[in-house]
Motif scaffolding. Structure first.
Motif, PDB file in Angstrom:
ATOM      1  N   UNK A   1      20.682  59.067 169.661  1.00 51.22           N
ATOM      2  CA  UNK A   1      20.195  60.323 169.162  1.00 51.22           C
ATOM      3  C   UNK A   1      21.070  61.427 169.744  1.00 51.22           C
ATOM      4  N   UNK A   2      22.258  61.599 169.167  1.00 50.40           N
ATOM      5  CA  UNK A   2      23.184  62.583 169.697  1.00 50.40           C
ATOM      6  C   UNK A   2      23.137  63.873 168.877  1.00 50.40           C
ATOM      7  N   UNK A   3      23.396  64.980 169.555  1.00 52.63           N
ATOM      8  CA  UNK A   3      23.406  66.269 168.862  1.00 52.63           C
ATOM      9  C   UNK A   3      24.792  66.612 168.347  1.00 52.63           C
ATOM     10  N   UNK A   4      25.804  65.958 168.938  1.00 54.21           N
ATOM     11  CA  UNK A   4      27.178  66.236 168.507  1.00 54.21           C
ATOM     12  C   UNK A   4      28.089  65.107 168.972  1.00 54.21           C
ATOM     13  N   UNK A   5      29.129  64.839 168.175  1.00 56.29           N
ATOM     14  CA  UNK A   5      30.082  63.782 168.527  1.00 56.29           C
ATOM     15  C   UNK A   5      31.468  64.399 168.701  1.00 56.29           C
ATOM     16  N   UNK A   6      32.097  64.117 169.833  1.00 52.96           N
ATOM     17  CA  UNK A   6      33.514  64.449 170.014  1.00 52.96           C
ATOM     18  C   UNK A   6      34.273  63.168 169.730  1.00 52.96           C
ATOM     19  N   UNK A   7      35.154  63.215 168.742  1.00 56.36           N
ATOM     20  CA  UNK A   7      35.709  61.976 168.229  1.00 56.36           C
ATOM     21  C   UNK A   7      37.231  61.975 168.242  1.00 56.36           C
ATOM     22  N   UNK A   8      37.780  61.149 169.105  1.00 59.31           N
ATOM     23  CA  UNK A   8      39.224  60.942 169.156  1.00 59.31           C
ATOM     24  C   UNK A   8      39.637  60.164 167.897  1.00 59.31           C
ATOM     25  N   UNK A   9      40.876  60.312 167.452  1.00 56.31           N
ATOM     26  CA  UNK A   9      41.294  59.614 166.230  1.00 56.31           C
ATOM     27  C   UNK A   9      41.823  58.214 166.531  1.00 56.31           C
ATOM     28  N   UNK A  10      42.774  58.130 167.445  1.00 56.93           N
ATOM     29  CA  UNK A  10      43.358  56.827 167.759  1.00 56.93           C
ATOM     30  C   UNK A  10      42.490  56.126 168.798  1.00 56.93           C
TER      31      UNK A  10
END
Ligand code: CA
Length: 229
Positions: A48-57
């Protein structure tokens, strides 16, 4: 504090992930780190996350793929992070539904400002994921929407199949006997054959286990059935 916003940091470079964690927690966020893309995707489906920081590689599923698949079922804010300063990546990420995009290296204050911005924007929208969610592995059921997805893909179930699966999900990790299932799903007044449970378990397995080639429903010989992670 229980009202902290939860951020999932999907980043395989430990140094960067750790740095983000320290800075974001200092800023008052709760954080988790996931280094593997495939695991991160499962984590997003279940958590249940409010936001995702998402790396590409990433090892496993890459960030673009995660973004695309998450967007099929959720509007959780996503900010893509990448080492590549390529316009193409940026456009693709945003096309896939990312809310924002940052190129490494970036100033942490700018990232934090963008996080607050994305959270504010998101708060104004209705979250379709609100409400109850039952899960096992990457299978998710939304009872309020009468909807089941596996890995983001929708599964069509008949009313009985749905009721059976819902009962099993509500009793995840509990072995249910055929009699228990009959009483709960078919009702006390059901007078037919108890084989009906086995038949419907077969239907469910064809639509879920077989189709997605993963085990969700386990048989406990001589006792009954159980769903578990
Ligand atoms: Ca990376």
């Amino acid at each position: 504090m229980t009202d902290k916003k939860a951020i999932l940091i999907v980043e395989d470079e430990r140094r960067i992930a750790r740095f983000l964690q320290i800075e974001l927690e200092h800023e008052g966020f709760a954080t988790s780190i996931e280094e593997n893309g495939t695991r991160a995707y499962e984590c997003i489906l279940q958590g249940d996350f409010d936001l995702i920081l998402l790396d590409v590689m990433l090892p496993g599923m890459d960030g673009m793929e995660i973004c695309r698949k998450v967007r099929e079922i959720s509007q959780v804010p996503i900010i893509m992070l990448t080492a590549k300063d390529e316009v193409e990546d940026k456009v693709r990420g945003l096309e896939l539904g990312a809310d924002d995009y940052m190129t490494k290296p970036f100033a942490i204050q700018e990232l934090i400002a963008r996080i607050h911005n994305a959270l504010r924007k998101h708060q104004k929208m209705d979250d379709p994921l609100q409400g109850e969610k039952l899960t096992v592995k990457d299978l998710v059921m939304y009872p309020s929407r009468y909807e089941v997805t596996v890995g983001g893909e929708e599964v069509q179930l008949t009313k009985k199949e749905y009721s059976l699966l819902e009962y099993m999900l509500r009793n995840k990790r509990t072995v249910l006997t055929r009699d228990q299932i009959l009483q709960e799903v078919w009702g006390y007044d059901y007078t037919g054959d108890t084989n009906v449970v086995d038949v419907y378990i077969r239907y469910l397995r064809a639509k879920i286990d077989d189709r997605f080639q993963k085990k969700y429903i386990y048989t406990v010989r001589g006792v009954g059935y159980v769903v578990k992670d």
